[in-house]
Design a protein around this motif. Sequence first.
Motif, PDB file in Angstrom:
ATOM      1  N   ALA A 223       0.829  -1.209   0.000  1.00  0.00           N
ATOM      2  CA  ALA A 223       0.000   0.000   0.000  1.00  0.00           C
ATOM      3  C   ALA A 223       0.860   1.254   0.000  1.00  0.00           C
ATOM      4  O   ALA A 223       0.574   2.224  -0.729  1.00  0.00           O
ATOM      5  N   LEU A 224       1.909   1.256   0.796  1.00  0.00           N
ATOM      6  CA  LEU A 224       2.804   2.410   0.850  1.00  0.00           C
ATOM      7  C   LEU A 224       3.511   2.610  -0.490  1.00  0.00           C
ATOM      8  O   LEU A 224       3.614   3.743  -0.988  1.00  0.00           O
ATOM      9  N   THR A 225       3.972   1.531  -1.082  1.00  0.00           N
ATOM     10  CA  THR A 225       4.673   1.643  -2.364  1.00  0.00           C
ATOM     11  C   THR A 225       3.745   2.167  -3.444  1.00  0.00           C
ATOM     12  O   THR A 225       4.127   3.040  -4.246  1.00  0.00           O
ATOM     13  N   ASP A 226       2.524   1.653  -3.498  1.00  0.00           N
ATOM     14  CA  ASP A 226       1.535   2.185  -4.454  1.00  0.00           C
ATOM     15  C   ASP A 226       1.332   3.682  -4.237  1.00  0.00           C
ATOM     16  O   ASP A 226       1.282   4.466  -5.197  1.00  0.00           O
ATOM     17  N   THR A 227       1.196   4.075  -2.971  1.00  0.00           N
ATOM     18  CA  THR A 227       0.968   5.480  -2.655  1.00  0.00           C
ATOM     19  C   THR A 227       2.116   6.354  -3.143  1.00  0.00           C
ATOM     20  O   THR A 227       1.906   7.405  -3.770  1.00  0.00           O
ATOM     21  N   LEU A 228       3.345   5.937  -2.875  1.00  0.00           N
ATOM     22  CA  LEU A 228       4.511   6.736  -3.268  1.00  0.00           C
ATOM     23  C   LEU A 228       4.606   6.855  -4.783  1.00  0.00           C
ATOM     24  O   LEU A 228       4.894   7.941  -5.313  1.00  0.00           O
ATOM     25  N   HIS A 229       4.358   5.781  -5.503  1.00  0.00           N
ATOM     26  CA  HIS A 229       4.434   5.843  -6.965  1.00  0.00           C
ATOM     27  C   HIS A 229       3.299   6.680  -7.547  1.00  0.00           C
ATOM     28  O   HIS A 229       3.490   7.345  -8.582  1.00  0.00           O
ATOM     29  N   THR A 230       2.133   6.675  -6.905  1.00  0.00           N
ATOM     30  CA  THR A 230       1.051   7.558  -7.354  1.00  0.00           C
ATOM     31  C   THR A 230       1.433   9.013  -7.150  1.00  0.00           C
ATOM     32  O   THR A 230       1.212   9.861  -8.031  1.00  0.00           O
ATOM     33  N   VAL A 231       2.015   9.321  -5.994  1.00  0.00           N
ATOM     34  CA  VAL A 231       2.429  10.698  -5.711  1.00  0.00           C
ATOM     35  C   VAL A 231       3.462  11.180  -6.732  1.00  0.00           C
ATOM     36  O   VAL A 231       3.488  12.363  -7.086  1.00  0.00           O
ATOM     37  N   LEU A 232       4.310  10.282  -7.220  1.00  0.00           N
ATOM     38  CA  LEU A 232       5.280  10.668  -8.249  1.00  0.00           C
ATOM     39  C   LEU A 232       4.599  11.138  -9.527  1.00  0.00           C
ATOM     40  O   LEU A 232       5.209  11.878 -10.321  1.00  0.00           O
ATOM     41  N   ARG A 233       3.352  10.731  -9.738  1.00  0.00           N
ATOM     42  CA  ARG A 233       2.624  11.143 -10.945  1.00  0.00           C
ATOM     43  C   ARG A 233       1.816  12.424 -10.730  1.00  0.00           C
ATOM     44  O   ARG A 233       1.157  12.901 -11.667  1.00  0.00           O
TER      45      ARG A 233
ATOM     46  N   GLY B 208       3.297  28.228  -0.618  1.00  0.00           N
ATOM     47  CA  GLY B 208       2.635  27.505  -1.700  1.00  0.00           C
ATOM     48  C   GLY B 208       1.766  26.408  -1.144  1.00  0.00           C
ATOM     49  O   GLY B 208       1.874  26.041   0.029  1.00  0.00           O
ATOM     50  N   PRO B 209       0.879  25.868  -1.960  1.00  0.00           N
ATOM     51  CA  PRO B 209      -0.062  24.857  -1.469  1.00  0.00           C
ATOM     52  C   PRO B 209       0.642  23.570  -1.081  1.00  0.00           C
ATOM     53  O   PRO B 209       1.696  23.213  -1.627  1.00  0.00           O
ATOM     54  N   ALA B 210       0.048  22.868  -0.119  1.00  0.00           N
ATOM     55  CA  ALA B 210       0.586  21.590   0.343  1.00  0.00           C
ATOM     56  C   ALA B 210      -0.560  20.622   0.553  1.00  0.00           C
ATOM     57  O   ALA B 210      -1.639  21.000   1.006  1.00  0.00           O
ATOM     58  N   LEU B 211      -0.299  19.367   0.245  1.00  0.00           N
ATOM     59  CA  LEU B 211      -1.288  18.306   0.401  1.00  0.00           C
ATOM     60  C   LEU B 211      -0.652  17.143   1.140  1.00  0.00           C
ATOM     61  O   LEU B 211       0.437  16.698   0.777  1.00  0.00           O
ATOM     62  N   LEU B 212      -1.343  16.641   2.163  1.00  0.00           N
ATOM     63  CA  LEU B 212      -0.875  15.487   2.917  1.00  0.00           C
ATOM     64  C   LEU B 212      -1.793  14.308   2.674  1.00  0.00           C
ATOM     65  O   LEU B 212      -3.014  14.445   2.714  1.00  0.00           O
ATOM     66  N   VAL B 213      -1.188  13.140   2.411  1.00  0.00           N
ATOM     67  CA  VAL B 213      -1.935  11.890   2.287  1.00  0.00           C
ATOM     68  C   VAL B 213      -1.283  10.843   3.183  1.00  0.00           C
ATOM     69  O   VAL B 213      -0.110  10.971   3.551  1.00  0.00           O
ATOM     70  N   GLY B 214      -2.053   9.813   3.517  1.00  0.00           N
ATOM     71  CA  GLY B 214      -1.522   8.714   4.303  1.00  0.00           C
ATOM     72  C   GLY B 214      -1.109   7.562   3.409  1.00  0.00           C
ATOM     73  O   GLY B 214      -1.068   7.674   2.183  1.00  0.00           O
ATOM     74  N   MET B 215      -0.810   6.413   4.043  1.00  0.00           N
ATOM     75  CA  MET B 215      -0.345   5.234   3.313  1.00  0.00           C
ATOM     76  C   MET B 215      -1.418   4.152   3.223  1.00  0.00           C
ATOM     77  O   MET B 215      -1.125   3.034   2.799  1.00  0.00           O
ATOM     78  N   ASP B 216      -2.640   4.485   3.613  1.00  0.00           N
ATOM     79  CA  ASP B 216      -3.677   3.465   3.789  1.00  0.00           C
ATOM     80  C   ASP B 216      -4.694   3.397   2.659  1.00  0.00           C
ATOM     81  O   ASP B 216      -5.677   2.658   2.760  1.00  0.00           O
ATOM     82  N   THR B 217      -4.494   4.175   1.595  1.00  0.00           N
ATOM     83  CA  THR B 217      -5.466   4.199   0.499  1.00  0.00           C
ATOM     84  C   THR B 217      -4.751   3.934  -0.830  1.00  0.00           C
ATOM     85  O   THR B 217      -4.592   4.841  -1.649  1.00  0.00           O
ATOM     86  N   PRO B 218      -4.314   2.685  -1.059  1.00  0.00           N
ATOM     87  CA  PRO B 218      -3.567   2.390  -2.283  1.00  0.00           C
ATOM     88  C   PRO B 218      -4.395   2.516  -3.550  1.00  0.00           C
ATOM     89  O   PRO B 218      -3.843   2.491  -4.653  1.00  0.00           O
ATOM     90  N   GLN B 219      -5.712   2.674  -3.406  1.00  0.00           N
ATOM     91  CA  GLN B 219      -6.579   2.781  -4.577  1.00  0.00           C
ATOM     92  C   GLN B 219      -6.653   4.194  -5.138  1.00  0.00           C
ATOM     93  O   GLN B 219      -7.223   4.399  -6.216  1.00  0.00           O
TER      94      GLN B 219
ATOM     95  N   GLY C 262      -2.045  -2.889 -12.274  1.00  0.00           N
ATOM     96  CA  GLY C 262      -0.648  -2.845 -11.854  1.00  0.00           C
ATOM     97  C   GLY C 262      -0.445  -2.579 -10.381  1.00  0.00           C
ATOM     98  O   GLY C 262       0.695  -2.424  -9.929  1.00  0.00           O
ATOM     99  N   SER C 263      -1.521  -2.535  -9.619  1.00  0.00           N
ATOM    100  CA  SER C 263      -1.432  -2.237  -8.190  1.00  0.00           C
ATOM    101  C   SER C 263      -0.607  -3.291  -7.452  1.00  0.00           C
ATOM    102  O   SER C 263      -0.866  -4.489  -7.562  1.00  0.00           O
ATOM    103  N   ARG C 264       0.363  -2.857  -6.699  1.00  0.00           N
ATOM    104  CA  ARG C 264       1.149  -3.761  -5.859  1.00  0.00           C
ATOM    105  C   ARG C 264       0.305  -4.324  -4.730  1.00  0.00           C
ATOM    106  O   ARG C 264       0.500  -5.462  -4.305  1.00  0.00           O
ATOM    107  N   PHE C 265      -0.628  -3.506  -4.229  1.00  0.00           N
ATOM    108  CA  PHE C 265      -1.491  -3.984  -3.159  1.00  0.00           C
ATOM    109  C   PHE C 265      -2.378  -5.115  -3.659  1.00  0.00           C
ATOM    110  O   PHE C 265      -2.529  -6.147  -2.977  1.00  0.00           O
ATOM    111  N   ALA C 266      -2.954  -4.959  -4.839  1.00  0.00           N
ATOM    112  CA  ALA C 266      -3.788  -6.024  -5.398  1.00  0.00           C
ATOM    113  C   ALA C 266      -2.971  -7.283  -5.624  1.00  0.00           C
ATOM    114  O   ALA C 266      -3.442  -8.406  -5.370  1.00  0.00           O
ATOM    115  N   ALA C 267      -1.736  -7.125  -6.096  1.00  0.00           N
ATOM    116  CA  ALA C 267      -0.876  -8.288  -6.323  1.00  0.00           C
ATOM    117  C   ALA C 267      -0.551  -8.983  -5.005  1.00  0.00           C
ATOM    118  O   ALA C 267      -0.537 -10.222  -4.928  1.00  0.00           O
ATOM    119  N   ALA C 268      -0.293  -8.204  -3.955  1.00  0.00           N
ATOM    120  CA  ALA C 268       0.015  -8.797  -2.652  1.00  0.00           C
ATOM    121  C   ALA C 268      -1.196  -9.539  -2.101  1.00  0.00           C
ATOM    122  O   ALA C 268      -1.063 -10.639  -1.533  1.00  0.00           O
TER     123      ALA C 268
END
Length: 213
Positions: free
Chosen positions: A40-50, A96-107, A198-204
Motif C-alpha cells: 500500500a505504501l509503495t503504491d501510494t509513493l508511486h502515485t504521488v510521483l505522478r 505555496g499549497p501543500a497536500l498530505l496523504v496517508g499510506m492506507d489508500t492504495p486505490q 498494476g497495483s502492488r497492493f492487489a498483487a500482494a
Amino acid sequence: MNAGSLTVLVIAKEPVPGRVKTRLTPPYTPREAAALAEAALTDTLHTVLRVPARRRILVLDGTPGPWLPPGFEVVPQTSGGLDERIAAAFELCDAGPALLVGMDTPQFTADLLAEVGRDGYDAWFGPAADGGFWALGLTDPSRAGALVRGVPMSTDRTGALQRRRLTEAGLTVRDLPPLRDVDTAADAASVVAGCPPGSRFAAAMARLAEPVR
C-alpha cells in the motif's frame, strides 16, 4: 495557482511486522500484514510521483527501505499524537499549497488530485469511510497548526471535526472523493476491488489468497 508549486506530503510508518496494520491480524500474520502495508505504501509513493509537484516529502516513522522510489525527501516524524505529527509535517513546507496523504489508500490515483493547488480553493479534504480523512490540503500550510492541533484523531468523527475546523476558520473547502482506509481484512478485500491496474497492493492480496502447496 500553478500545480507545479504544490508540495505533497506522505505520512507513513515503516512496514515492520508487528508495528503496522495490527488490526489485520488475524486473519493475516504480522509478516503478511506488513507485506500488505508495504504494498500500500509503495503504491501510494508511486502515485504521488505522478502528481505534478515541486516537492515530495515522505514523513516517516522508521527507516526507508527498498520500497522507497527516488524523488522523495525523507524526514522523520515528530513525537506526539497524530494531530501533532500532521501539523509538524505541514511545517516542513515552504510557501505555496501543500497536500498530505496517508499510506492506507492504495486505490487513490493521481487524477483525484489533478486540481489541487490550482482550482481556487483554500483547502482540500478527502473523507475516509471510517469517519477519518485520507487527504488534507491547504493553500497556506503555515496555518496547519491552528487548523489541525487539538482535533481528536482515530475516531468516527475525526473527519467531520477536521472539516468543520476548516470551514469555521473561513476557508473554502473542496471535497475530494471519499475513500476507504485499509485497516481490517474486510477493508482490504473492499479496497482491492478498486485498485488500478498494476497495483502492488492487489498483487500482494492475490499472493496471500493463493493456497499453500
